[in-house]
Write a protein that holds these residues in place. Structure first.
Motif, PDB file in Angstrom:
ATOM      1  N   SER A   1      45.755  29.688  36.320  1.00 46.70           N
ATOM      2  CA  SER A   1      46.691  28.888  37.116  1.00 46.70           C
ATOM      3  C   SER A   1      45.904  28.012  38.077  1.00 46.70           C
ATOM      4  O   SER A   1      44.757  28.315  38.424  1.00 46.70           O
ATOM      5  N   ARG A   2      46.539  26.954  38.503  1.00 46.74           N
ATOM      6  CA  ARG A   2      45.872  25.978  39.347  1.00 46.74           C
ATOM      7  C   ARG A   2      46.240  26.190  40.808  1.00 46.74           C
ATOM      8  O   ARG A   2      47.309  26.695  41.141  1.00 46.74           O
ATOM      9  N   ALA A   3      45.343  25.792  41.690  1.00 50.03           N
ATOM     10  CA  ALA A   3      45.577  25.841  43.135  1.00 50.03           C
ATOM     11  C   ALA A   3      44.666  24.814  43.780  1.00 50.03           C
ATOM     12  O   ALA A   3      43.549  24.580  43.320  1.00 50.03           O
ATOM     13  N   LYS A   4      45.161  24.208  44.852  1.00 48.65           N
ATOM     14  CA  LYS A   4      44.397  23.169  45.538  1.00 48.65           C
ATOM     15  C   LYS A   4      43.528  23.737  46.635  1.00 48.65           C
ATOM     16  O   LYS A   4      42.511  23.153  47.011  1.00 48.65           O
ATOM     17  N   ASP A   5      43.920  24.866  47.186  1.00 45.83           N
ATOM     18  CA  ASP A   5      43.196  25.469  48.313  1.00 45.83           C
ATOM     19  C   ASP A   5      43.512  26.957  48.315  1.00 45.83           C
ATOM     20  O   ASP A   5      44.216  27.454  47.427  1.00 45.83           O
ATOM     21  N   ILE A   6      43.015  27.657  49.313  1.00 36.39           N
ATOM     22  CA  ILE A   6      43.297  29.087  49.416  1.00 36.39           C
ATOM     23  C   ILE A   6      44.677  29.333  50.025  1.00 36.39           C
ATOM     24  O   ILE A   6      45.040  30.480  50.284  1.00 36.39           O
ATOM     25  N   GLY A   7      45.423  28.270  50.253  1.00 33.18           N
ATOM     26  CA  GLY A   7      46.817  28.409  50.669  1.00 33.18           C
ATOM     27  C   GLY A   7      46.973  28.781  52.129  1.00 33.18           C
ATOM     28  O   GLY A   7      46.228  28.334  52.999  1.00 33.18           O
ATOM     29  N   ILE A   8      47.954  29.640  52.384  1.00 25.19           N
ATOM     30  CA  ILE A   8      48.279  30.025  53.759  1.00 25.19           C
ATOM     31  C   ILE A   8      47.163  30.834  54.396  1.00 25.19           C
ATOM     32  O   ILE A   8      47.110  30.985  55.620  1.00 25.19           O
TER      33      ILE A   8
END
Length: 939
Positions: free
Chosen positions: A746-753
């Motif tokens: 799966s894709r993600a742009k950053d480590i999120g919250i």
């Protein structure tokens, strides 16, 4: 016949044929027909077979250096030679029975399961979407059925366009910055100096890693109308395995299994038991009989094991591009962040070790610990009611020396350094993330691929409104409904935090009751160290309570998050993450906060003790201070938590997989087990936990909190974190490669919250360290004594000679006859001087019993209090100013990356124009060649 032989001779230079295949065994006409069909499918001509002539970079043949072994592209070429490759593909368990269709996804169910009708409808709709399906029963259990799914090229192209999957279309053009002569000379000198040094041992051998095409090409969202723009050497390998699995999973999440809008998606079928498991396949075994150095890697999984998950490469950098290709961007970003965090811990661990060693070297010169060890004539008051005896101050000599190891002159510097370090770590991670996002084509991903959760879509499908960005109707959640759900969720969070506080209250009562019990214990070792025994057992009990409550918190957080009905997957993850972090952070640190800021602060004084529920006397600090209790709390919790987490992450799956292998060996023998297909082997592995990377991130974030929040009390925390993380990286890698089923890419742009949580911890660490130094440690009282009351008062000095008499000045006098009846000790202290004691000492700044105001606060107390408040204000403002200054000076985007992005945008526009122009010119030539020329053609 002569023409046919000539064509075959020309093509033998363009096709790899194994030496053991004889030309006489092959029908040449079948070769030509097969090659022409392949060329027709891939839209290439025989005069443009350059791309097929050399192995392409998206071809798995690069995994074998110097060998003519067949995978992917080689397999498609060797099919024309004979049936050897399809037979091999059948044997390795990665293809359908025909040996040509690669398995992209596996579904598992039991024939005895009653949900037959739902599965039949679901599978019929899967076929309607264009996916190919094949079923096979398990070799170990005939009740288990494996459903193998394959996505043909047409389905992949259709959904890749819908999902905006970015694919390579032109190779990157690298350019060098213009440099001045002076800079060139400096670089030459640096390179000459590096030549004398040994080669970088932490870098991986470039020959071992395959050259990944995605990093060398410009990419664009895939489009079937502009398919001629993309670099397609082979349709079978154009989409890598991770992308193919992601596309198939996207389809499965939107296929209906019953009539009705909420009867949709694979997740619901997994939750109601229709299917037992769903996963993409690993790319073969992670072990090989041959050495990777001589024979190359068998597959990407084998390569990851050898150069990433093996313990022998613990000191080397991680192959992040290969991790991203195999597991996806989301997992790749986690390991990139973990590696960056571990690397940044090196300076923090070095400085923390320096502070500790500074305390060791200055231990013999510390005036305070000397006075404590020599104070044989100072008798301290009992620390608990009745059973605690009087004690000499010199009995706490060891604790005074241990306290000096952590509470010395370098502690304040280290607290400031760690606050600045946290800011530098986060700011440079922004820059590192920007580079990774650029290299992995994640810059514009969020706006393109944010999708609505199927559960939200099913729940609010009746209410729709126009999306202001896409202009399409989408499900809508009313504001009143959203607010009511958030209020209920917030109430649940508040209730669970109250449960944590109640648990801490129970630990406080345990400490108060147990200290008297240990003081009356039969064993002299425990009786003489009753306070240390109380602290140690309380920490262990607290750890057990923490682990038990974590199980409850997980279920509560999951229930509250589903109750909120978040719109997208990222919103769901952020909401669940925030709840779990709040629960576990409060659960893990509440006792630490109590020891740091409340223990011994509100106890009163002898003769007028404050009591809990008017019964139990509140616990006092040790005569050497409360810092030793805080150090014990942090050290024990940190070590036990990390040990337990590592066992649960790796030890538990290892034991379960070992038990499964043992049962298979007993039932089928070793030889039969090795012949299992890949889907059978993967099914016997442990599934990745339901919350993805949440547990991994949470473990590291809580560790980051321990490393920064109370680091002034425990300077060795960064060193323990560094040692743990070096092991953690390889443990996680080994777990992902060998013990878990392959997770969905799966894709993600950053480590999120998690980044926002890290920033919050960084701010909280400044405040807590200021209070630890000012309130918990004796730094401020010593400073006030040195400048105001000591031998050097008024001289502007604060050395060790100025601390003479500090211990005596920090202790107050109490008249033993003033004890309350329930506090009066059983012994009268005659063992010290031969006669009953009249006076004892205690830690506080109070007047003697015969003063006009007995036991009132002295002027020194108010000076110390004012100095503590002033230090907190100055420390916080100074550190926050430094943090903001660093944040301002360090840009989020490196300058060279900004220039590269601008240049890429310009080059992409030029390339798209040139590609379109080339296509039109090619069409014009074909028309002229066919005699269909038109007037006024452009160009």
């Amino acid at each position: 016949e002569g023409t046919e032989d000539l064509q075959v001779n020309q093509l033998e230079t363009q096709i790899w044929i194994k030496p053991d295949v004889q030309k006489t065994d092959v029908d040449f006409s079948e070769i030509l027909n097969a090659i022409q069909e392949i060329a027709k499918d891939v839209n290439i001509f025989f005069d443009e077979l350059e791309g097929v002539n050399s192995p392409s970079k998206d071809d798995d043949s690069l995994l074998h250096h110097g060998n003519l072994t067949s995978t992917s592209d080689d397999a498609s070429r060797l099919e024309v030679v004979g049936e050897e490759v399809p037979d091999k593909n059948k044997a390795n368990g990665l293809y359908f029975r025909d040996g040509k269709c690669r398995i992209d996804y596996i579904l598992v169910y039991r024939k005895s399961n009653p949900q037959t009708e739902k599965r039949e409808v679901f599978e019929r709709n899967i076929r309607a979407e264009g996916l190919q399906m094949e079923k096979e029963s398990s070799l170990t259990n005939s009740d288990i059925i494996f459903v193998k799914l394959h996505a043909p090229w047409e389905v992949l192209g259709k959904y890749a366009e819908l999902m905006n999957v970015r694919m390579p279309f032109r190779r990157k053009i690298y350019y060098l910055h213009r440099r001045y002569k002076f800079m060139n000379r400096i670089e030459k000198q640096i390179s000459r100096f590096r030549g004398w040094l040994p080669r970088k041992p932490m870098k991986l051998d470039k020959e071992t890693l395959p050259d990944l095409e995605e990093n060398d090409c410009y990419t664009a969202p895939f489009s079937q109308q502009r398919i001629h723009h993309f670099i397609i050497h082979n349709k079978d390998t154009f989409f890598n395995n991770a992308t193919r699995s992601r596309i198939v999973h996207h389809i499965l999440q939107r296929v209906k299994y019953e009539e009705g809008k909420n009867k949709i998606g694979l997740n619901r079928l997994l939750s109601n038991g229709s299917y037992e498991a769903a996963f993409p396949l690993h790319e073969g075994s992670y072990r090989s009989k041959n050495s990777i150095k001589t024979h190359g890697a068998e597959n990407h999984r084998h390569l990851l094991y050898e150069c990433w998950a093996s313990w022998g490469v613990w000191y080397k950098y991680q192959p992040l591009d290969l991790v991203r290709r195999y597991f996806g961007e989301k997992i790749g970003l986690y390991f990139a962040w973990l590696g960056w965090y571990t690397g940044m811990l090196f300076p923090a661990a070095f400085i923390g070790l320096f502070v500790f060693l500074y305390g060791v070297t200055t231990l013999n010169h510390c005036q305070v610990s000397k006075e404590v060890c020599q104070a044989t004539d100072i008798i301290m008051c009992p620390i608990c009611d009745k059973y605690c005896p009087f004690m000499r101050l010199s009995d706490s000599c060891v604790y005074a020396k241990v306290t000096h190891l952590f509470d010395n002159g370098a502690t304040v510097f280290f607290a400031v350094f760690m606050a600045v370090w946290a800011t530098v770590f986060l700011e440079f991670w922004k820059r590192r993330r920007a580079v990774i996002a650029y290299d992995w084509d994640l810059i514009d991903w969020e706006e393109e691929e944010e999708e609505i959760r199927p559960q939200f879509e099913a729940k609010y499908s009746k209410k729709e409104r126009m999306n202001p960005i896409s202009g399409k109707p989408e499900p809508y959640q009313a504001f009143a409904d959203k607010c009511s759900r958030l209020i209920v969720s917030a109430s649940g969070i508040f209730f669970m935090i109250c449960v944590v506080i109640a648990a801490v209250f129970g630990i406080v009562i345990y400490r108060v009751v147990t200290v008297s019990t240990f003081a009356a214990f039969k064993w002299a070792l425990i009786r003489n160290n009753s306070q240390v025994a109380t602290t140690g057992t309380a920490v262990c009990i607290n750890f057990c309570i923490i682990m038990l409550l974590n199980v409850l918190y997980e279920k509560v957080a999951l229930f509250l998050t589903n109750l909120e009905q978040p719109r997208t997957e990222s919103e769901w993850e952020n909401s669940f993450t925030l709840k779990m972090f709040l629960f576990q952070f409060v659960n893990l640190n509440s006792s630490t906060f109590y020891i740091a800021f409340f223990l011994g602060r509100f106890t009163g004084h002898p003769g007028a003790y404050l009591r809990l529920i008017n019964r139990w006397r509140l616990e006092e600090c040790h005569p050497s201070g409360c810092l030793i209790d805080l150090c014990m709390q942090m050290g024990i919790i940190m070590v036990l938590k990390q040990t337990w987490n590592n066992f649960m992450e790796l030890g538990y799956p290892l034991i379960q997989n070992w038990w499964t292998r043992r049962k298979l060996r007993q039932e089928y023998g070793t030889q039969r087990k090795t012949s299992f297909p890949q889907w059978e082997k993967d099914y016997n592995l442990q599934p990745m936990n339901a919350y993805g990377l949440f547990d991994e991130y949470l473990e590291m974030i809580l560790q980051f909190g321990f490393t920064t929040i109370f680091v002034a009390a425990f300077p060795l925390a960064p060193l323990l974190a560094l040692l743990n993380n070096i092991i953690e990286i390889r443990l996680d890698a080994y777990k992902f490669v060998t013990q878990w089923r392959r997770p969905l890419a799966s894709r993600a742009k950053d480590i999120g919250i998690w980044y926002g949580i890290l920033e919050g911890i960084g701010i909280l660490s400044v405040i807590t360290n200021a209070f630890v130094i000012a309130v918990t440690s004796d730094f401020i009282p010593r400073l006030v004594y040195a400048y105001k009351y000591g031998p050097c008062a008024g001289q502007g000095e604060a050395g060790q000679k100025c601390m003479v008499g500090y211990v005596n000045a920090s202790l107050s006098v109490f008249l033993v006859s003033d004890f309350e009846n329930r506090s009066e000790p059983t012994s009268n202290g005659s063992e010290f001087s031969g006669s009953p004691l009249k006076y004892c000492r205690y830690r506080d700044y109070r007047d003697p019993p015969h003063s006009p105001v007995p036991y009132g606060y002295t002027l020194q107390f108010w000076h110390v209090l004012a100095a503590r408040l002033a230090f907190i204000i100055v420390f916080e403002h100074l550190v926050f100013c430094i943090k903001h200054l660093i944040s301002y000076l360090i840009p989020d985007l490196p300058k060279d990356l900004r220039d590269r992005m601008r240049r890429e945008k310009y080059l992409i526009q030029e390339m798209m124009y040139e590609a379109e122009l080339e296509r039109l010119q090619k069409e014009r030539k074909e028309r002229k060649k066919n005699g269909k020329s038109y007037h006024n053609e452009w160009p």
